[in-house]
Design an enzyme around this catalytic site. Structure first.
Site, PDB file in Angstrom:
ATOM      1  N   LYS A  53      -4.938  -2.539   5.208  1.00 35.39           N
ATOM      2  CA  LYS A  53      -4.319  -2.017   6.440  1.00 35.39           C
ATOM      3  C   LYS A  53      -5.145  -2.401   7.668  1.00 35.39           C
ATOM      4  CE  LYS A  53      -4.093   1.960   4.476  1.00 35.39           C
ATOM      5  NZ  LYS A  53      -3.980   3.266   3.876  1.00 35.39           N
ATOM      6  N   ASP A  65       0.835  -1.206   0.000  1.00 33.83           N
ATOM      7  CA  ASP A  65       0.000   0.000   0.000  1.00 33.83           C
ATOM      8  C   ASP A  65       0.867   1.252   0.000  1.00 33.83           C
ATOM      9  OD1 ASP A  65      -2.591   1.399   0.204  1.00 33.83           O
ATOM     10  OD2 ASP A  65      -1.750   2.090   2.100  1.00 33.83           O
TER      11      ASP A  65
HETATM   12  N1  URA Z   1      -7.324   6.253   2.676  1.00 38.00           N
HETATM   13  C1  URA Z   1      -6.532   5.183   2.466  1.00 38.00           C
HETATM   14  O1  URA Z   1      -5.989   4.611   3.412  1.00 38.00           O
HETATM   15  N2  URA Z   1      -6.335   4.758   1.203  1.00 38.00           N
HETATM   16  C2  URA Z   1      -6.903   5.345   0.146  1.00 38.00           C
HETATM   17  O2  URA Z   1      -6.708   4.888  -0.962  1.00 38.00           O
HETATM   18  C3  URA Z   1      -7.735   6.463   0.362  1.00 38.00           C
HETATM   19  C4  URA Z   1      -7.933   6.895   1.648  1.00 38.00           C
END
Ligand code: URA
Length: 424
Positions: free
Chosen positions: A187, A161
């Protein structure tokens, strides 16, 4: 398989297979697939979408790209909360201590923010000495001892990510529901909680500009959660004006403290009470109205604030010296009438430009700057009534830029609800 095949498939609106998605994530992380190839694939995904199954495979590949937190040594139900991001959003600072005073535990890893104002960690760092880096053992001990800990992400959590988000940020590929859903869910799943509450912000200060897209994002995250056997509950909430009155890191901590003592702004109290009541309803089967009454009592009795103090002490913070800039300017209305519209994104940008937020990861935040709104949507103001107080330090801001964020007219527009929908 080559990455060009995968890009061609998505360009031609084909569904990607699990193997193709794993190939993309593995290649991105080991460097065999180059940034511009990933960027091209991201754009094809933005334009042609991904269905729920593809999004599940992407979430799984991202989740498996790094470490997962094991919260099994924490007794009881562990709740996590996430916001898709808004202006003045200090909910975690209030919700965590409130929940801890009620029973459910919050073992939360938060991020530093990119954008208007800092993330939860930047806000906590506005408190002198507050330690956001704890070892796993100390983190777990704190949650077992006092029911709450908020720390910055440790270890190598969802490295996919980090890499993907950095590319999305600079290639115009942030606003894609499957990419947002997989980014958030990977996450949250790595963070190990039993139940995940997601505040999907909707409006001109949010990533999701309308209810329909917010609802689609919520449903996608709930369904992904289900495939991983996790309960996900989404609230769709209004971000057509900042939440509460304060924006800026130390100012938001101060407002969170006022709310924890029972006298914060009505919208922040309403949102926190509704979220905490929903947690009690889902974890303990408590009727919602009873739960809301109990939550309000916990704020008014000082129990929730006491939990916040315990967390600050545990993490070595000192609340006696919250630094808020003394260079304060009052911005006054040039018009008479009702405030009918606030350019929330514009106000967020102002906060960032005066130093409350960052554009690049390396920018240094000034915790002492920000603003407080004196009036919000629906209020009637006369010429020269104060609209906003701005707390500056080293950087300045033009008054017209601030005034341009407010639309004032003689006809009153109906105020929208704070909570549009709860989806589970
Ligand atoms: N928040 C996140 O953690 N990821 C995104 O893609 C958009 C907002």
């Amino acid at each position: 398989m080559t990455i060009i095949d995968v890009i061609e498939h998505k360009k031609n609106k084909k569904k990607l297979t699990e193997e193709e998605i794993n190939f993309m994530i593995t290649g991105m992380l080991d460097g065999s697939i180059l940034d511009y190839q990933i960027s091209s694939l991201l754009m094809a995904i933005v334009l042609n979408g991904m269905d729920e199954e593809e999004t599940f495979y992407l979430t799984k590949a991202m989740l498996n790209s790094g470490d997962k937190i094991d919260l099994s040594k924490i007794n009881g139900i562990k709740v996590d909360k996430h916001s898709t991001g808004g202006v003045g959003d200090k909910v975690t600072l209030v919700l965590g201590p409130l929940l801890a005073s009620l029973g459910p535990k919050m073992a939360k890893m938060s991020g530093r923010g990119l954008g208007h104002t800092g993330g939860t960690i930047d806000k906590l760092e506005a408190i002198d000495g507050f330690k956001v880096e704890l070892s796993q053992d100390d983190f777990i001990k704190e949650v077992n001892d006092i029911g709450l800990a908020i720390i910055s992400q440790t270890g190598n959590i969802v490295p996919a990510d980090k890499k993907l988000y950095a590319l999305r940020d600079v290639t115009g590929t942030v606003d894609s529901i499957p990419l947002i859903a997989s980014s958030i869910m990977s996450k949250k799943l790595a963070s190990g909680a039993d139940m995940i509450f997601i505040d999907v912000k909707v409006g001109n200060g949010a990533l999701m500009k309308d209810i329909d897209s917010a609802r689609s994002l919520a449903k996608m995250m709930i369904n992904i959660g289900r495939r991983f056997d996790k309960t996900v509950i989404c609230l769709l909430t209004n971000m057509n004006e900042p939440l509460g009155n304060a924006v800026g890191n130390a100012l938001e901590v101060q407002e969170a403290i006022e709310t924890l003592k029972g006298y914060g702004p009505a919208d922040l109290i309403e949102l926190v009470i509704n979220m905490a009541a929903l947690v009690l309803n889902k974890t303990e089967d408590m009727p919602l109205e009873d739960a809301k009454t109990l939550c309000l009592k916990k704020l008014q009795s000082g129990d929730a604030y006491h939990k916040f103090e315990e967390m600050v002490t545990y993490q070595k913070g000192d609340l006696t010296n919250l630094k808020i800039s003394k260079r304060i300017f009052s911005v006054k209305s040039a018009k008479e009438g009702y405030i009918n519209h606030i350019d929330t994104f514009g106000l967020g940008e102002i906060a960032r430009l005066i130093g409350a937020g960052r554009l690049a990861k390396t920018d240094v935040i000034d915790p002492s700057v920000g603003f407080t709104l004196t009036h919000k949507i629906g209020d009637y103001v006369k010429v020269n009534d104060e609209l906003i107080k701005i707390y500056l330090n080293e950087k300045d801001m033009k008054i017209e830029t601030i005034l341009n964020c407010f639309d004032i007219g003689m006809e009153k527009v109906d105020k929208e609800p704070l909570i549009y929908e709860i989806i589970s």
